[in-house]
Scaffold this active site. Structure first.
Site, PDB file in Angstrom:
ATOM      1  CG  ASN A 132     -57.189 -37.464  45.381  1.00 39.91           C
ATOM      2  OD1 ASN A 132     -57.040 -36.461  44.691  1.00 39.91           O
ATOM      3  ND2 ASN A 132     -57.416 -37.412  46.681  1.00 39.91           N
ATOM      4  NE  ARG A 170     -60.685 -34.733  46.696  1.00 44.09           N
ATOM      5  CZ  ARG A 170     -59.843 -33.860  47.200  1.00 44.09           C
ATOM      6  NH1 ARG A 170     -58.572 -33.927  46.889  1.00 44.09           N
ATOM      7  NH2 ARG A 170     -60.263 -32.925  48.002  1.00 44.09           N
ATOM      8  CG  HIS A 220     -63.386 -31.192  53.692  1.00 45.57           C
ATOM      9  ND1 HIS A 220     -63.255 -30.193  54.626  1.00 45.57           N
ATOM     10  CD2 HIS A 220     -62.157 -31.388  53.203  1.00 45.57           C
ATOM     11  CE1 HIS A 220     -61.998 -29.790  54.679  1.00 45.57           C
ATOM     12  NE2 HIS A 220     -61.307 -30.515  53.817  1.00 45.57           N
ATOM     13  NE  ARG A 256     -56.420 -24.643  54.311  1.00 46.43           N
ATOM     14  CZ  ARG A 256     -57.145 -25.610  53.760  1.00 46.43           C
ATOM     15  NH1 ARG A 256     -58.273 -25.326  53.158  1.00 46.43           N
ATOM     16  NH2 ARG A 256     -56.735 -26.869  53.816  1.00 46.43           N
ATOM     17  CD  GLU A 300     -62.161 -37.443  51.906  1.00 48.51           C
ATOM     18  OE1 GLU A 300     -62.436 -36.422  51.284  1.00 48.51           O
ATOM     19  OE2 GLU A 300     -61.156 -37.540  52.630  1.00 48.51           O
TER      20      GLU A 300
END
Ligand code: AMP
Length: 402
Positions: free
Chosen positions: A7, A92, A181, A242, A386
């Site tokens: 990643n 990823r 996601h 956010r 993940e």
């Protein structure tokens, strides 16, 4: 055989080496401050016996990748004898746009498609590709597979991904909902189906990924049917920093009347909103919980707004199943660990047939059904993985390409 999962971010590389026979992590690590002074090299073997944490000069991704490949086959700290034990590399990649709707071999043609998506993910796709290039040059003879955050959502129907804008914006500029996601939503949805013994392609659930970024997905018959993130990663449920859903009139007001620059507006809604903005304290849910418990009113309000939005999305997504909703699944940092937030969100979901069991819910980071025995809809906590999902996808694509 083993799969290396990479990643690669702009100044960091996270990695894991996974044994595909027993799905166990052989070793993992994190390189930080790449290209900046005082780079940090972190490495840990599966048994925790060999741990390295040191400051190293890591001038670029290529040097970083070489360090990773050296340490994993190091006679003392390493976990493999030679790089020949690596069967493939899973990368990823954040954005695959409309053209990449599944995990793919990273051929020249597919890399070109990822480059075309750079305007959609300018902060992520370029460093993801730097990682691909660096590992490919060191391991040119094994399959390299891209696993995309957006791919799981490629099954969304038009009514989920088309915005109520003039259709020209979709036709000319591909403005639509993409969702993110995806690897996490897919992993927990598949795991949830397996735990409940329901065939994956008949499983209906709402997956609630609640970390620093937050997104919920309506999973219908095992496929993404709708999701709370959209064209970008700022809408839906409020997140660490956010804002989540905002009336676009607010943005126009900030620009036209408050005379804020585009950069300032972006900074406000991306970096200074959400839990941090509402509480005025922190983007970390633990800090907000602590302050609320001590009587801080704005922290308490932030928790309520968060739970209210989460509840609303679960309710809305439940109506899209076209049949039975089997489960509501919580995952990621907050979803896996925050007992109080899970309880706050589930309060009131009895209307859907989902009843939380306070005693069973008293867990952190465990795979568990936390609803009452008579709850028609199961409430589940499933720690996301993940990296394992990327390894499984890499293995699948590599096998299919033989
Ligand atoms: P992630 O992005 O998945 O690493 O999740 C980060 C978020 O998880 C942060 O908001 C953390 O505050 C939150 N988190 C991690 N552990 C806990 C915990 N024990 N209780 C509440 N929130 C937690």
């Amino acid at each position: 055989m083993d799969i290396l999962v990479i990643n690669s971010g702009s100044s960091s590389i996270k990695f894991q080496l996974i044994n595909m026979h027993n799905k166990k992590v052989l070793c993992k690590g994190l390189l930080e401050r790449i290209g900046i002074a005082d780079g940090i090299f972190n490495y840990e073997s599966h048994d925790g016996k060999d741990k390295i944490k040191e400051t190293r000069d890591i001038p670029n991704h290529r040097v970083g990748i070489k360090m990773i490949l050296d340490v994993i086959q190091d006679p003392k700290a390493g976990v493999i004898k030679s790089l020949d034990e690596i069967e493939g590399v899973g990368h990823r990649i954040v954005h695959g746009g409309e053209k990449i709707n599944t995990s793919v071999l990273l051929t020249e043609a597919n890399i070109k498609l990822i480059e075309e998506c750079i305007p959609l993910a300018p902060l992520h796709n370029p460093p993801n590709l730097m990682g691909v290039e660096a590992v490919k040059s060191e391991l040119p003879n094994v399959p390299h597979v891209g696993v995309f955050d957006t791919a799981f959502h490629a099954t969304m129907p038009e009514e989920s991904y088309i915005y109520g804008l003039n259709y020209e914006y979709y036709e000319k500029h591909r403005i639509r909902r993409f969702g993110f996601h995806g690897t996490s939503h897919q992993y927990v949805a598949e795991k949830g189906a397996d735990i409940l013994g329901i065939p994956r392609d008949q499983f209906n659930c709402v997956t609630c990924h609640m970390g620093n970024g937050v997104s919920f997905t309506a999973v219908k018959n095992g496929k993404s049917f709708d999701t709370s993130l959209g064209y970008g990663t700022m809408c839906g449920i409020p997140m660490g920093t956010r804002a989540g859903d905002l009336d676009p009139a607010i943005l126009l007001h900030m620009l036209d009347n408050l005379k804020m620059s585009t950069k300032d507006v972006h900074n406000q809604i991306y970096n200074n909103s959400g839990l941090k903005g509402m509480s005025g304290l922190s983007n970390d849910m633990r800090d907000v919980q602590k302050a609320a418990a001590e009587g801080n009113k704005r922290a308490e309000l932030a928790l309520e707004v968060f739970a209210h939005a989460a509840k609303k999305y679960i309710g809305a997504f439940s109506t899209l199943m076209g049949g039975t909703l089997h489960a509501i699944i919580f995952t990621a940092g907050i979803g896996e660990n925050d007992i109080a937030t899970r309880e706050r969100i589930c309060n009131g979901l009895e209307v859907l047939g989902a009843r939380i069991d306070k005693k069973k819910n008293d867990i952190r980071g465990e795979e568990k059904i936390v609803s009452t025995d008579d709850s028609r809809v199961k409430i589940m906590v499933i720690p996301t993985n993940e990296e394992l999902m990327i390894a499984l996808e890499t293995h699948r694509v590599a096998e299919e390409s033989h």
